[in-house]
Design a protein around this motif. Structure first.
Motif, short mmCIF file in Angstrom:
data_model
loop_
_atom_site.label_atom_id
_atom_site.label_comp_id
_atom_site.label_asym_id
_atom_site.label_seq_id
_atom_site.Cartn_x
_atom_site.Cartn_y
_atom_site.Cartn_z
N MET A 1 0.84 -1.18 0.00
CA MET A 1 0.00 0.00 0.00
C MET A 1 0.88 1.24 0.00
O MET A 1 1.80 1.35 0.79
CB MET A 1 -0.90 0.00 1.24
CG MET A 1 -1.66 1.29 1.43
SD MET A 1 -3.05 1.19 2.60
CE MET A 1 -2.39 0.22 3.91
N SER A 2 0.60 2.18 -0.87
CA SER A 2 1.36 3.42 -0.91
C SER A 2 0.84 4.37 0.15
O SER A 2 -0.29 4.28 0.60
CB SER A 2 1.24 4.08 -2.29
OG SER A 2 -0.10 4.43 -2.55
N LYS A 3 1.67 5.29 0.58
CA LYS A 3 1.27 6.26 1.59
C LYS A 3 1.53 7.65 1.08
O LYS A 3 2.62 8.00 0.68
CB LYS A 3 2.01 6.02 2.91
CG LYS A 3 1.60 7.02 4.00
CD LYS A 3 2.17 6.63 5.34
CE LYS A 3 1.73 7.60 6.42
NZ LYS A 3 2.19 7.23 7.74
N GLU A 259 -4.44 3.61 -0.37
CA GLU A 259 -3.53 4.73 -0.12
C GLU A 259 -4.00 5.51 1.10
O GLU A 259 -5.18 5.86 1.23
CB GLU A 259 -3.50 5.66 -1.33
CG GLU A 259 -2.63 6.90 -1.16
CD GLU A 259 -2.74 7.82 -2.36
OE1 GLU A 259 -3.14 8.99 -2.16
OE2 GLU A 259 -2.46 7.38 -3.49
N ILE A 260 -3.09 5.78 2.01
CA ILE A 260 -3.42 6.56 3.20
C ILE A 260 -3.31 8.05 2.88
O ILE A 260 -2.41 8.48 2.15
CB ILE A 260 -2.47 6.21 4.36
CG1 ILE A 260 -2.67 4.74 4.78
CG2 ILE A 260 -2.69 7.13 5.56
CD1 ILE A 260 -1.64 4.25 5.78
N PHE A 261 -4.25 8.82 3.41
CA PHE A 261 -4.18 10.28 3.26
C PHE A 261 -4.63 10.93 4.56
O PHE A 261 -5.27 10.30 5.40
CB PHE A 261 -5.04 10.75 2.08
CG PHE A 261 -6.53 10.58 2.28
CD1 PHE A 261 -7.32 11.67 2.65
CD2 PHE A 261 -7.14 9.35 2.08
CE1 PHE A 261 -8.68 11.52 2.83
CE2 PHE A 261 -8.51 9.20 2.25
CZ PHE A 261 -9.29 10.29 2.64
N SER A 262 -4.28 12.19 4.75
CA SER A 262 -4.67 12.90 5.97
C SER A 262 -5.74 13.93 5.64
O SER A 262 -5.76 14.52 4.55
CB SER A 262 -3.47 13.59 6.62
OG SER A 262 -2.89 14.53 5.74
N MET A 277 -7.91 5.57 1.12
CA MET A 277 -8.61 5.45 -0.15
C MET A 277 -8.41 4.03 -0.68
O MET A 277 -7.33 3.46 -0.55
CB MET A 277 -8.05 6.42 -1.18
CG MET A 277 -8.39 7.86 -0.97
SD MET A 277 -7.74 8.87 -2.34
CE MET A 277 -8.34 10.48 -1.85
N VAL A 278 -9.46 3.50 -1.29
CA VAL A 278 -9.39 2.21 -1.97
C VAL A 278 -9.82 2.44 -3.41
O VAL A 278 -10.81 3.14 -3.67
CB VAL A 278 -10.32 1.17 -1.30
CG1 VAL A 278 -10.19 -0.18 -1.99
CG2 VAL A 278 -10.04 1.07 0.19
N PHE A 279 -9.08 1.87 -4.36
CA PHE A 279 -9.31 2.12 -5.78
C PHE A 279 -9.74 0.85 -6.51
O PHE A 279 -9.18 -0.23 -6.28
CB PHE A 279 -8.04 2.65 -6.44
CG PHE A 279 -7.43 3.84 -5.75
CD1 PHE A 279 -7.94 5.11 -5.92
CD2 PHE A 279 -6.34 3.67 -4.91
CE1 PHE A 279 -7.37 6.21 -5.28
CE2 PHE A 279 -5.76 4.75 -4.27
CZ PHE A 279 -6.28 6.02 -4.45
N SER A 280 -10.68 0.99 -7.42
CA SER A 280 -11.03 -0.14 -8.28
C SER A 280 -9.88 -0.43 -9.25
O SER A 280 -9.03 0.42 -9.49
CB SER A 280 -12.30 0.17 -9.06
OG SER A 280 -12.09 1.19 -10.02
#
Length: 286
Positions: A1-3, A259-262, A277-280
């Motif tokens: 998972m990217s951050k 992907e983690i976001f703030s 966030m989760v992406f198709s």
């Protein structure tokens, strides 16, 4: 998972929604705009199955990033508000201009909110709006800003700028023909639009933690699991999901990119929280 180290506070965003929503996602406008463009969806339809304040949807529509939007909310009061805004914007605007901002009026609108027929869109919708703008943190089951005795630092009118709110309604009315408002279960909406071309679904469901106090329709574990099964079954459609950053999300969406976001979060006090966030699979992510 990217951050991602990106702090969404610093992104400029159009403020169009008349509603205040804890954890509202209007601040994701810049990222969503980039994703819409990267996926060549500027002539398409943008769908929010769990719309709430619909801040991101309205921002994308009014700035010309998408052609149409679908605002869906299962809560009958939130649905009534959006239905009234799209179909009777002048009537809502007149009430904003004339309504008394007092605890007495607050109590009257609270009664309407609790007891109005669900299909009385104008009265129920305005009562919902009134409470959202005059309650602490915009939470509909909360109390008025300043308290019932109005001895707080801020008073009941602190978040009710009549001119600014009327202008937001005017902007929405200009685009009303390109807004669809529905009152369905979110998964029904996802299933319906995932089969169509040139669509982008942004799902922002009630979260795992503190959902009961922040959202009008909170989920239990079975709802979260059912939503995951629904979205994972249409991974070839273009969708994006946001959640609170808990381990269960990684379990439910183990095969999807995340992907983690703030994000700044306002409910009783302002804090910054990490979300995910989760992406198709078919979505081009930028």
């Amino acid at each position: 998972m990217s951050k991602s180290g990106t702090d969404m506070r610093h992104h400029k965003k159009p403020i169009i929604s008349p509603l205040r929503y804890p954890g509202g996602k209007a601040s994701l406008y810049t990222r969503l705009r980039a994703i819409v463009r990267a996926n060549d969806l500027t002539s398409g339809t943008y769908i929010e199955p769990y719309a709430g304040g619909a801040g991101a949807a309205l921002g994308l529509l009014v700035t010309g990033q998408v052609r149409r939007i679908v605002i869906n909310d299962l809560d009958p009061a939130i649905y009534a508000f959006w239905k009234a805004v799209v179909s009777e914007p002048l009537a809502i605007s007149r009430r904003i201009e004339k309504v008394e901002l007092s605890v007495k009026e607050w109590a009257r609108q609270k009664d309407v909110y609790l007891n109005a027929p669900r299909d009385d869109y104008l009265n129920l919708g305005f009562a919902t709006f009134f409470l959202n703008r005059t309650n602490r943190s915009g939470v509909l089951n909360g109390g008025p800003i300043g308290g019932m005795d109005q001895t707080g630092k801020y008073k009941i009118d602190a978040r009710f700028n009549r001119d600014a709110l009327a202008e937001r309604l005017r902007l929405i009315a200009l685009h009303a023909k390109r807004i669809s408002v529905t009152n369905l279960d979110g998964m029904t909406v996802i299933k319906r639009y995932s089969k169509r071309d040139n669509t982008f679904i942004y799902a922002d469901p009630p979260y795992f933690e503190k959902a009961g106090s922040l959202y009008l329709n909170s989920f239990d574990q079975s709802h979260h699991s059912s939503l995951a099964a629904c979205l994972n079954s249409v991974s070839d459609a273009k969708w994006l999901l946001t959640y609170d950053n808990v381990s269960r999300v990684a379990d439910l969406y183990a095969d999807r990119r995340r992907e983690i976001f703030s994000l700044n979060y306002s409910a009783h006090r302002v804090t910054k929280a990490n979300e995910v966030m989760v992406f198709s699979d078919s979505l081009t992510v930028v």
